[in-house]
Motif scaffolding. Structure first.
Motif, short mmCIF file in Angstrom:
data_model
loop_
_atom_site.label_atom_id
_atom_site.label_comp_id
_atom_site.label_asym_id
_atom_site.label_seq_id
_atom_site.Cartn_x
_atom_site.Cartn_y
_atom_site.Cartn_z
N GLY A 137 0.70 -1.21 -0.04
CA GLY A 137 0.04 -0.03 0.08
C GLY A 137 0.90 1.35 -0.15
O GLY A 137 2.01 1.14 -0.16
N ALA A 138 0.13 2.53 -0.18
CA ALA A 138 0.80 3.74 0.09
C ALA A 138 0.56 4.79 1.16
O ALA A 138 1.07 5.58 1.33
N GLY A 139 -0.14 3.94 2.15
CA GLY A 139 -0.44 4.42 3.42
C GLY A 139 -1.80 4.81 3.41
O GLY A 139 -2.49 5.74 2.69
N PRO A 140 -2.62 4.02 4.22
CA PRO A 140 -1.97 3.06 5.43
C PRO A 140 -1.13 1.92 4.70
O PRO A 140 -1.73 1.43 3.51
N TRP A 141 -0.21 1.44 5.50
CA TRP A 141 0.56 0.25 4.92
C TRP A 141 0.26 -1.04 5.81
O TRP A 141 0.23 -1.12 7.09
N THR A 142 0.20 -2.11 5.25
CA THR A 142 0.33 -3.65 5.80
C THR A 142 1.95 -3.92 5.82
O THR A 142 2.33 -4.21 4.78
#
Length: 408
Positions: A380-385
């Protein structure tokens, strides 16, 4: 017989007394006529003085433009039309001729800037006063005396020295203006003091400069346009809606700007300002929200991010680019820490305009298989996993620290 002679004497005496009475009546009437003539001439002279006062600026401009001291004089009709002469008058006196008015700017080569110019005016009948065709100095003196009692400066020429007109009581003298310089010439003027528009008073049309310092005795000046000063304007308090300073505001101590009551500091609103010394603020400094990150700028200014977020930027030099707006804390600003494991979700920081959310993982206590490989990553680009895997791609036990940033 005696009675007849007595009657003759009585009749003769009566006739003589009658003749004397008629002569006295004629003399009295003549004296009244001459007095009225003098008073009428005094009214005209007073109107002329008033006209000169009203038109001094125009007369001064005529002299300055032409350089000729001889000025254009008004006629009686013009004095009447201008309102200086309240009623129309005959063009000349009852014994014949015309009334003559002459104006001149004196002295020679006078200066308007120095306030030395004066208007000299003369008024006179074009013919000497005559009685039965003969010049009558006594009658001329009566006319001049009657005019002088009204405040005008009158004089007349005598048979002893007809070429010169002498003012009443020898107050002044002038050349007889009549052709041939006859006796009994009557002349009125504004006198040796040259009482004209350039007199003791300040002219309201602004045509004259002051020649000395003025003391207005503590009274007020209202509805003033502009005040230009070459020296100091000193006052315990100056109140103005707008003040334009072309040079400097000087104070022996601290320059204080206070509210109208003088009880507290007042806010200041201005454009660009240059401070050559130090600036000390006991309150808050608020910079304008005008800076666009990485846009061009000049100097070493400080401003807020244009989105109003409060992020402070400064104009910084960058190699190969030049001066651009960059955050004061650097191009990568740290925001938060999180303890994470495989599969944890990390929220993205809120970045001011121009910033991009970023994350950094730092492994701490981790367990791995014989492949001896640990992979730290995000999705992801934020939030991130967060992903923490081994060489086989399987999740591993342990934890890491996730740090979020905003990059500019």
């Amino acid at each position: 017989m005696g009675s007849l002679i007595e009657l003759v004497f009585v009749l003769g005496a009566t006739a003589i007394l009658t003749v004397i009475g008629i002569q006295q009546d004629v003399a009295k009437h003549r004296s009244q006529v001459l007095g009225v003539e003098g008073q009428n001439e005094a009214v005209i002279v007073k109107a002329l003085g008033s006209w000169v006062d009203d038109n001094f600026a125009t007369l001064l401009a005529q002299y300055q433009q032409s350089g000729n001291p001889v000025l254009t004089a008004p006629t009686l009709d013009q004095l009447h039309a201008a309102g200086n002469l309240k009623q129309a008058y005959a063009a000349g006196p009852f014994w014949g001729g015309d009334y003559v008015i002459q104006l001149a700017m004196v002295p020679d080569n006078c200066s308007a800037d120095a306030g030395t110019c004066h208007v000299s005016y003369v008024f006179y009948p074009s013919q000497p006063y005559t009685r039965n065709g003969v010049v009558d100095v006594s009658g001329a003196s009566q006319i001049a005396m009657a005019g002088s009692t009204s405040g005008a400066q009158f004089g007349y020429s005598s048979t002893r020295n007809p070429g010169t007109v002498f003012g009443i009581n020898g107050a002044w003298q002038a050349t007889n203006p009549l052709p041939g310089t006859p006796a009994a010439a009557i002349v009125a003027t504004n006198g040796p003091d040259l009482d004209d528009g350039n007199a003791l008073y300040i002219r309201r049309d602004g045509s004259l400069t002051w020649t000395g310092s003025q003391n207005v005795n503590g009274v007020d000046l209202h509805n003033v346009g502009s005040i230009d000063a070459q020296g100091t304007i000193a006052a315990p308090a100056v109140s103005a809606s707008n003040v334009a300073v072309s040079n400097a505001v000087q104070t022996p101590g601290t320059l204080q700007i206070q509210n109208a009551a003088g009880s507290a500091p007042a806010p200041v609103s201005m454009g660009s300002a240059t401070i050559t010394g130090n600036a000390t603020a006991t309150g808050t400094l608020q910079a304008g929200s005008i800076a666009v990150p990485r846009s061009a700028c000049s100097g070493t200014g400080i401003a807020g991010d244009y989105d109003g977020s409060g992020l402070m930027l400064s104009c910084q030099y960058t190699a190969g680019v030049g001066f651009i707006w960059l955050p004061i804390g650097g191009t990568t600003l740290r925001y938060a820490y999180y303890n994470v494991a495989n599969g944890s979700v990390v929220p993205a920081p809120w970045c001011p305009a121009g910033g991009i959310p970023a994350i950094l993982l730092d492994g701490q206590g981790l367990y791995t298989d014989p492949t001896a490989t640990i992979n730290l990553g995000t999705q992801g680009a934020g939030p991130w996993t967060v992903t923490i895997t081994n060489g086989s791609g399987a999740g591993v036990q342990g934890w890491a620290v996730a740090t979020t940033y905003c990059e500019f």
